[in-house]
Design a protein around this motif. Structure first.
Motif, PDB file in Angstrom:
ATOM      1  N   SER A 143       0.813  -1.217   0.000  1.00 31.59           N
ATOM      2  CA  SER A 143       0.000   0.000   0.000  1.00 31.59           C
ATOM      3  C   SER A 143       0.848   1.270   0.000  1.00 31.59           C
ATOM      4  CB  SER A 143      -0.930   0.006   1.217  1.00 31.59           C
ATOM      5  OG  SER A 143      -0.178  -0.070   2.404  1.00 31.59           O
ATOM      6  N   ASN A 144       2.129   1.159   0.359  1.00 29.91           N
ATOM      7  CA  ASN A 144       2.977   2.357   0.339  1.00 29.91           C
ATOM      8  C   ASN A 144       3.678   2.558  -1.006  1.00 29.91           C
ATOM      9  OD1 ASN A 144       4.624   0.168   0.763  1.00 29.91           O
ATOM     10  ND2 ASN A 144       5.983   1.191   2.208  1.00 29.91           N
ATOM     11  N   VAL A 145       3.307   1.750  -2.003  1.00 28.38           N
ATOM     12  CA  VAL A 145       3.810   1.918  -3.369  1.00 28.38           C
ATOM     13  C   VAL A 145       2.724   2.612  -4.189  1.00 28.38           C
ATOM     14  CG1 VAL A 145       4.538   0.725  -5.469  1.00 28.38           C
ATOM     15  CG2 VAL A 145       5.324  -0.090  -3.230  1.00 28.38           C
ATOM     16  N   GLU A 146       3.062   3.746  -4.768  1.00 30.17           N
ATOM     17  CA  GLU A 146       2.121   4.502  -5.588  1.00 30.17           C
ATOM     18  C   GLU A 146       2.238   4.061  -7.043  1.00 30.17           C
ATOM     19  OE1 GLU A 146       0.953   9.168  -6.529  1.00 30.17           O
ATOM     20  OE2 GLU A 146       2.822   8.701  -5.485  1.00 30.17           O
ATOM     21  N   VAL A 147       1.128   3.670  -7.635  1.00 34.34           N
ATOM     22  CA  VAL A 147       1.106   3.257  -9.041  1.00 34.34           C
ATOM     23  C   VAL A 147       0.856   4.501  -9.886  1.00 34.34           C
ATOM     24  CG1 VAL A 147      -0.043   1.842 -10.772  1.00 34.34           C
ATOM     25  CG2 VAL A 147       0.306   0.940  -8.452  1.00 34.34           C
ATOM     26  N   LEU A 148       1.847   4.870 -10.699  1.00 33.84           N
ATOM     27  CA  LEU A 148       1.743   6.072 -11.540  1.00 33.84           C
ATOM     28  C   LEU A 148       1.243   5.763 -12.949  1.00 33.84           C
ATOM     29  CD1 LEU A 148       5.042   7.912 -10.523  1.00 33.84           C
ATOM     30  CD2 LEU A 148       2.738   8.282  -9.640  1.00 33.84           C
ATOM     31  N   ALA A 149       1.435   4.523 -13.402  1.00 34.89           N
ATOM     32  CA  ALA A 149       0.949   4.129 -14.734  1.00 34.89           C
ATOM     33  C   ALA A 149       0.740   2.624 -14.777  1.00 34.89           C
ATOM     34  CB  ALA A 149       1.941   4.545 -15.819  1.00 34.89           C
ATOM     35  N   THR A 150      -0.253   2.227 -15.576  1.00 35.02           N
ATOM     36  CA  THR A 150      -0.517   0.803 -15.779  1.00 35.02           C
ATOM     37  C   THR A 150      -0.576   0.511 -17.275  1.00 35.02           C
ATOM     38  OG1 THR A 150      -2.917   1.117 -15.762  1.00 35.02           O
ATOM     39  CG2 THR A 150      -1.868   0.607 -13.643  1.00 35.02           C
ATOM     40  N   TYR A 151      -0.368  -0.760 -17.601  1.00 30.54           N
ATOM     41  CA  TYR A 151      -0.564  -1.257 -18.969  1.00 30.54           C
ATOM     42  C   TYR A 151      -1.396  -2.536 -18.844  1.00 30.54           C
ATOM     43  CZ  TYR A 151       0.274  -3.386 -23.497  1.00 30.54           C
ATOM     44  OH  TYR A 151       0.090  -3.966 -24.731  1.00 30.54           O
ATOM     45  N   GLU A 152      -2.542  -2.550 -19.474  1.00 33.61           N
ATOM     46  CA  GLU A 152      -3.475  -3.682 -19.395  1.00 33.61           C
ATOM     47  C   GLU A 152      -3.756  -4.060 -17.937  1.00 33.61           C
ATOM     48  OE1 GLU A 152      -1.778  -6.697 -21.967  1.00 33.61           O
ATOM     49  OE2 GLU A 152      -2.698  -5.763 -23.730  1.00 33.61           O
ATOM     50  N   GLY A 153      -3.917  -3.040 -17.087  1.00 37.78           N
ATOM     51  CA  GLY A 153      -4.293  -3.253 -15.700  1.00 37.78           C
ATOM     52  C   GLY A 153      -3.159  -3.578 -14.742  1.00 37.78           C
ATOM     53  N   THR A 154      -1.937  -3.656 -15.260  1.00 40.99           N
ATOM     54  CA  THR A 154      -0.780  -3.997 -14.424  1.00 40.99           C
ATOM     55  C   THR A 154       0.117  -2.784 -14.247  1.00 40.99           C
ATOM     56  OG1 THR A 154      -0.816  -6.280 -15.219  1.00 40.99           O
ATOM     57  CG2 THR A 154       1.239  -5.518 -14.250  1.00 40.99           C
ATOM     58  N   PRO A 155       0.620  -2.530 -13.032  1.00 40.29           N
ATOM     59  CA  PRO A 155       1.517  -1.396 -12.823  1.00 40.29           C
ATOM     60  C   PRO A 155       2.793  -1.519 -13.661  1.00 40.29           C
ATOM     61  CG  PRO A 155       0.767  -2.264 -10.713  1.00 40.29           C
ATOM     62  CD  PRO A 155       0.332  -3.237 -11.771  1.00 40.29           C
TER      63      PRO A 155
END
Length: 194
Positions: A143-155
């Motif tokens: 939870s302390n990792v921020e997802v800035l972009a995904t491709y096909e639903g994966t970070p």
């Protein structure tokens, strides 16, 4: 302000050129003493096993871990993401710096001939061109990792404090927005500790 690019193996030159195009002083880091001069570090794509073995034997790996824990901004691309990860699911015994709360799978987007380019919507940045070459896939993240972009639903671009990692290679495009984002991370810390 000086940004180093780890130059033990891989496409470090392309990162240096990207940073210099932004007007940033950048150089190839090969030793522990090189690491002591920098305000930020890029870990490039390449062969993660080779980079890791050289880093471990030379002491560069231990120094990177120490600097990261002291707050040094670090950006890992492709193999660099693998080396920052706490766990590699398909190669659990491989040496990594174990800094980011992510689990990755190596070469998860296919072999070299299955490389591809896409445009990604990146939080805080906008649309970015991304090149995937034998890219790792993030399978788990805390939870302390921020997802800035995904491709096909994966970070595919994640940030954890002073650490940034991407599955893709921004240095292989003319799009400098990801490097600009990292340079701002470095500049912000540089100003705060001066």
């Amino acid at each position: 302000m000086l940004i180093g690019v780890l130059a033990l193996q891989g496409d470090f030159r392309e990162h240096i050129w990207s940073l210099r195009r932004l007007g940033v002083e950048a150089f190839a880091v090969k030793t522990v003493s090189d690491l002591e001069k920098i305000n930020g570090l890029v870990i490039p794509g390449g062969e993660s096993t080779s980079i890791g073995k050289i880093a471990k034997v030379t002491g560069v790996g231990d120094k990177i871990v120490q600097l990261a824990k002291d707050g040094l901004p670090i950006y890992g691309t492709c193999a660099g993401m693998i080396l920052l990860a706490k766990k590699i699911v398909d190669h659990p015994d491989q040496y990594t710096f174990r800094l980011m709360d992510i689990s990755v799978k190596r070469n998860a987007y296919g072999r070299q001939i299955e490389s591809f380019e896409v445009y990604l919507d990146v939080a805080k940045i906008g649309k970015v061109k991304a090149v995937f070459i034998r890219a790792p896939k993030v399978l788990e993240w805390s939870s302390n990792v921020e997802v800035l972009a995904t491709y096909e639903g994966t970070p595919v671009l994640v940030q954890q404090g002073n650490l940034l990692a991407s599955s893709f290679h921004p240095e292989l495009t003319d799009d400098l927005k990801i490097h600009e984002y990292f340079v701002k991370m470095v500049a912000d810390r540089y100003e705060s500790v001066r």
